[in-house]
Design a protein around this motif. Sequence first.
Motif, PDB file in Angstrom:
ATOM      1  N   ASP A   1      -2.279  -7.534  -1.245  1.00  0.00           N
ATOM      2  CA  ASP A   1      -3.144  -6.857  -0.646  1.00  0.00           C
ATOM      3  C   ASP A   1      -2.223  -5.481  -0.146  1.00  0.00           C
ATOM      4  O   ASP A   1      -1.023  -5.749  -0.042  1.00  0.00           O
ATOM      5  N   SER A   2      -2.778  -4.264   0.077  1.00  0.00           N
ATOM      6  CA  SER A   2      -2.043  -3.029   0.403  1.00  0.00           C
ATOM      7  C   SER A   2      -1.198  -3.272   1.783  1.00  0.00           C
ATOM      8  O   SER A   2      -0.336  -2.781   1.833  1.00  0.00           O
ATOM      9  N   ASN A   3      -1.591  -4.123   2.566  1.00  0.00           N
ATOM     10  CA  ASN A   3      -1.024  -4.475   3.929  1.00  0.00           C
ATOM     11  C   ASN A   3      -0.141  -5.465   3.967  1.00  0.00           C
ATOM     12  O   ASN A   3       0.451  -6.143   4.867  1.00  0.00           O
TER      13      ASN A   3
ATOM     14  N   ALA B   1      -2.160 -12.917  -1.854  1.00  0.00           N
ATOM     15  CA  ALA B   1      -2.726 -11.988  -2.432  1.00  0.00           C
ATOM     16  C   ALA B   1      -1.999 -10.504  -2.357  1.00  0.00           C
ATOM     17  O   ALA B   1      -1.604 -10.421  -1.515  1.00  0.00           O
TER      18      ALA B   1
ATOM     19  N   GLY C   1       0.793  -1.472  -0.169  1.00  0.00           N
ATOM     20  CA  GLY C   1       0.021   0.101   0.145  1.00  0.00           C
ATOM     21  C   GLY C   1       0.854   1.371  -0.039  1.00  0.00           C
ATOM     22  O   GLY C   1       0.505   2.378  -0.438  1.00  0.00           O
TER      23      GLY C   1
ATOM     24  N   CYS D   1      -0.360 -10.819  -7.422  1.00  0.00           N
ATOM     25  CA  CYS D   1      -0.159 -11.689  -6.350  1.00  0.00           C
ATOM     26  C   CYS D   1       1.380 -11.891  -6.060  1.00  0.00           C
ATOM     27  O   CYS D   1       2.266 -11.259  -6.867  1.00  0.00           O
TER      28      CYS D   1
END
Lengths: 142, 221
Positions: free
Chosen positions: B189-191, B187, B166, B178
Amino acid sequence: MLGNKKKSVIIAGCGKLGSSIAGSLSEQGYRVTIIDVDPLAFRKLSPDFSGFQIEGDATAINVLIDAGIENVDIFMATANRDNANLMISQIASVIFGVKQVYARLYDVEKEQLLKGLNIEAIFPAKLSIQEFERLSQIEIEE
Amino acid sequence: MKIAIVGGKNKADFLIDSLLDKEHSLMVINDDESFCNYLAKTYKIPVFNGEYNKIYTLRDAGIENYDIVIALALFDSDNLAICQAAKRLLNVKKTVAVVSNPKYVDIFNKLGVDHAISATYLLSNIIEQVSVADSFLLSLSVEHNKLMLTEILLESTSPWVYRLIGTLQLPENTVIGCVLRGNDMLAGDSNLKLMPNDKLVILSPPEIQSRIIAVVSGKSK
């Protein structure tokens, strides 16, 4: 009187048909460019032929562009192989929008592949049958 | 799916092997009799020996209504004729042709071939990218080259290690799809915190790809 600017023609394939038409059109003042992969094929041209001869594979797009396909009025596909003629006539008509496109095809079945396209097909087999019918007065059933 | 493979030699052989693995129903059409015999014996699939330049060969081989026809003949013009005959006359759903001249990829698409593949074209795309970075692993073009999928190894020297996705300033239209870490697929994800030796799978427009590779490998700001 304004000069009568004759149309430009590209003929792919310097066989019997291609060379005859090239010679005749050139005599009538058309600006003719003829393409063949075999330089010896150009010997079929009459000595009066005053057009351009391009040695190259007419199925290669850069050869067609060098021959001026982007601006030509008339395109004739008279190479040895039906499939080559099918492909280059479609390139002329569909891709480059050439207005008058002719293709010589030996296999009559291939006519179906040109349906809906602005390409006129010439079938030597069909023409020969028509000529036989005319000479013999016998109708040939297809 | 019902797939017909027309023409070709080495390509056909390899393709048949890989397609059979996926349990497709195959029909092979080839003009070389001994090659046909070899294929029939090796793979136990229907093989039709005939001149694929003739429309009646395709018809007689029974490929009407097939899902896919793959044309692997030597001449580009033959492959075009095969695909057009298959699509227009025999109601085949998708056509794929191999082309030797990369300029024909676009032309074939315009003339109705669903997928035209040029080895030279693909090769030049890959070579172009390989020269940009060592940690670049794989490049795949999707949707007729509108989307690029790039797999890149995150070296410990990369400015992206230990950063949360992120917080990264990604170029426009770029997404980390990914992250492959060891045997796991995580995945993007931003975190998610990126670690050294992560393999990032990045989706981007093709023109951004070299910039991303340069940024990830630390070769640019």
